[in-house]
Design a protein around this motif. Structure first.
Motif, short mmCIF file in Angstrom:
data_model
loop_
_atom_site.label_atom_id
_atom_site.label_comp_id
_atom_site.label_asym_id
_atom_site.label_seq_id
_atom_site.Cartn_x
_atom_site.Cartn_y
_atom_site.Cartn_z
N ILE A 185 -38.02 30.45 22.29
CA ILE A 185 -39.45 30.73 22.12
C ILE A 185 -39.68 32.17 21.67
N GLU A 186 -39.06 33.14 22.36
CA GLU A 186 -39.36 34.54 22.07
C GLU A 186 -38.82 34.99 20.72
N ASN A 187 -37.77 34.32 20.24
CA ASN A 187 -37.18 34.69 18.95
C ASN A 187 -37.58 33.74 17.83
N MET A 188 -38.37 32.72 18.14
CA MET A 188 -38.82 31.74 17.15
C MET A 188 -37.64 31.21 16.34
N THR A 189 -36.66 30.71 17.06
CA THR A 189 -35.41 30.26 16.45
C THR A 189 -34.93 29.00 17.16
N TYR A 190 -34.04 28.26 16.51
CA TYR A 190 -33.30 27.25 17.25
C TYR A 190 -32.35 27.97 18.21
N CYS A 191 -32.26 27.48 19.43
CA CYS A 191 -31.32 28.05 20.39
C CYS A 191 -30.44 26.91 20.90
N ILE A 192 -29.12 27.09 20.76
CA ILE A 192 -28.14 26.07 21.15
C ILE A 192 -27.22 26.65 22.21
N GLY A 193 -27.08 25.95 23.31
CA GLY A 193 -26.13 26.34 24.35
C GLY A 193 -25.10 25.25 24.55
N VAL A 194 -23.82 25.62 24.52
CA VAL A 194 -22.74 24.66 24.73
C VAL A 194 -21.95 25.10 25.96
N ASN A 195 -22.05 24.31 27.01
CA ASN A 195 -21.37 24.60 28.27
C ASN A 195 -20.23 23.60 28.47
N ARG A 196 -19.34 23.91 29.39
CA ARG A 196 -18.27 22.99 29.76
C ARG A 196 -18.71 22.15 30.95
N ILE A 197 -17.89 21.18 31.34
CA ILE A 197 -18.09 20.43 32.57
C ILE A 197 -16.80 20.47 33.37
N GLY A 198 -16.85 19.93 34.60
CA GLY A 198 -15.65 19.84 35.42
C GLY A 198 -15.52 20.98 36.40
N ILE A 199 -14.38 21.03 37.08
CA ILE A 199 -14.07 22.06 38.08
C ILE A 199 -12.84 22.83 37.65
N ASP A 200 -12.91 24.16 37.71
CA ASP A 200 -11.77 24.96 37.25
C ASP A 200 -10.83 25.29 38.42
N GLU A 201 -9.78 26.03 38.11
CA GLU A 201 -8.74 26.35 39.09
C GLU A 201 -9.28 27.18 40.26
N SER A 202 -10.38 27.90 40.03
CA SER A 202 -10.98 28.73 41.07
C SER A 202 -11.99 27.96 41.92
N GLY A 203 -12.18 26.69 41.61
CA GLY A 203 -13.10 25.86 42.38
C GLY A 203 -14.53 25.89 41.90
N HIS A 204 -14.77 26.54 40.76
CA HIS A 204 -16.13 26.60 40.22
C HIS A 204 -16.44 25.29 39.48
N GLU A 205 -17.62 24.76 39.76
CA GLU A 205 -18.05 23.51 39.12
C GLU A 205 -19.01 23.81 37.98
N TYR A 206 -18.82 23.09 36.88
CA TYR A 206 -19.66 23.28 35.69
C TYR A 206 -20.34 21.96 35.36
N PRO A 207 -21.69 21.95 35.29
CA PRO A 207 -22.42 20.69 35.15
C PRO A 207 -22.84 20.35 33.72
N GLY A 208 -22.35 21.09 32.75
CA GLY A 208 -22.80 20.83 31.39
C GLY A 208 -24.16 21.44 31.13
N HIS A 209 -25.15 20.58 30.85
CA HIS A 209 -26.49 21.03 30.44
C HIS A 209 -26.47 21.69 29.07
N SER A 210 -25.49 21.32 28.24
CA SER A 210 -25.55 21.75 26.85
C SER A 210 -26.86 21.25 26.26
N ALA A 211 -27.50 22.09 25.45
CA ALA A 211 -28.85 21.75 25.01
C ALA A 211 -29.18 22.43 23.69
N VAL A 212 -30.21 21.88 23.04
CA VAL A 212 -30.76 22.44 21.81
C VAL A 212 -32.27 22.54 21.97
N TYR A 213 -32.82 23.72 21.67
CA TYR A 213 -34.27 23.93 21.69
C TYR A 213 -34.72 24.38 20.31
N ASP A 214 -35.89 23.92 19.89
CA ASP A 214 -36.41 24.37 18.60
C ASP A 214 -37.20 25.66 18.78
#
Length: 258
Positions: A185-214
């Motif tokens: 919104i503030e940059n008047m641009t497409y904004c794309i976020g690509v996240n991972r999923i799963g649990i890493d070796e340190s026990g951190h969980e990643y839920p995805g939520h990859s998304a595209v906003y206009d």
């Protein structure tokens, strides 16, 4: 000049500190992309997970992954981007490569290293933004923690697409969702976020939520599972919206060298 940019976001689990196996896994995922795409986006540190032990990998792994990216990009006739630990001139960086199908590439070193995890003690921070001209679109790629810093992303160069490759954990995913939309919104641009999923070796969980906003903050795509997410970006949508709503003309200016 292209009127549309067809993009594939690969939301995937990662194998801890195993570049060879991650490259193999992503090769399979990319080969399954049947539709023609112009750009394929991978998560942050897609060959290793968010490791603070890059010395365990071997210094040759960075160049090997870059060669792999060039090979994949040529085969798919599409650009490929994502970040990885990269050793150069005596230091490691969290380096994002933007590789084009002709083998040429650009790179961006993560500016805001994640001090909460000690990333600042392991990886040298970058100091320059990257704007890539690609198929009629101006693209500004960044990495994960950069998302929290709006001044660094401020659209002073009229870019069309802002990208964040990330390993963003579940406890703070509300911030991820909110800030991706805000940056659009503030940059008047497409904004794309690509996240991972799963649990890493340190026990951190990643839920995805990859998304595209206009450029008005409308969500064009979203996912919480392991999959390839597709979206089509419209140059006309950006141009017409900015012509009608001239908010960027009232923006503040910043000197990034300060």
């Amino acid at each position: 000049m292209a009127k549309e940019l067809k993009v594939a976001l690969i939301q995937s689990s990662l194998i801890w500190e195993n570049p060879e196996q991650n490259r193999t896994n992503f090769s399979k995922k990319i080969s399954s992309i049947s539709s023609d795409v112009d750009l394929i986006i991978l998560p942050e540190m897609f060959t290793t997970g968010f490791t603070m032990n890059p010395e365990n990998l071997g210094k040759e792994q960075g160049p090997l992954t870059l060669e792999w990216m060039q090979k994949i990009s040529r085969e798919k006739k599409a650009a490929l981007t994502g970040s990885l630990p990269f050793y150069e001139n005596g230091s490691y960086t969290n380096r994002l490569f933007f590789v084009k199908s002709d083998g040429n590439y650009h790179h961006y070193d993560k500016r805001h290293t994640f001090t909460l995890a000690g990333e600042d003690k392991v990886y040298k921070a970058g100091s320059e933004r990257l704007i890539v001209e690609y198929r009629g679109f101006r693209i500004c790629p960044m990495v994960c923690y950069d998302l929290r810093f709006p001044v660094w992303a401020r659209n002073t160069e009229n870019y069309d697409v802002l990208i964040y490759a990330a390993n963003w954990p579940k406890p703070r995913i509300a911030a991820w969702d909110t800030l991706l939309k805000a940056r659009a919104i503030e940059n008047m641009t497409y904004c794309i976020g690509v996240n991972r999923i799963g649990i890493d070796e340190s026990g951190h969980e990643y839920p995805g939520h990859s998304a595209v906003y206009d450029c008005l903050g409308k969500q064009e795509a979203f996912s919480e599972k392991e999959e390839v997410v597709y979206t089509v970006l419209s140059k006309e949508h950006i141009t017409s919206t900015r012509n009608q709503l001239k908010f960027l003309e009232d923006r503040d200016t910043f000197n990034f060298s300060e």
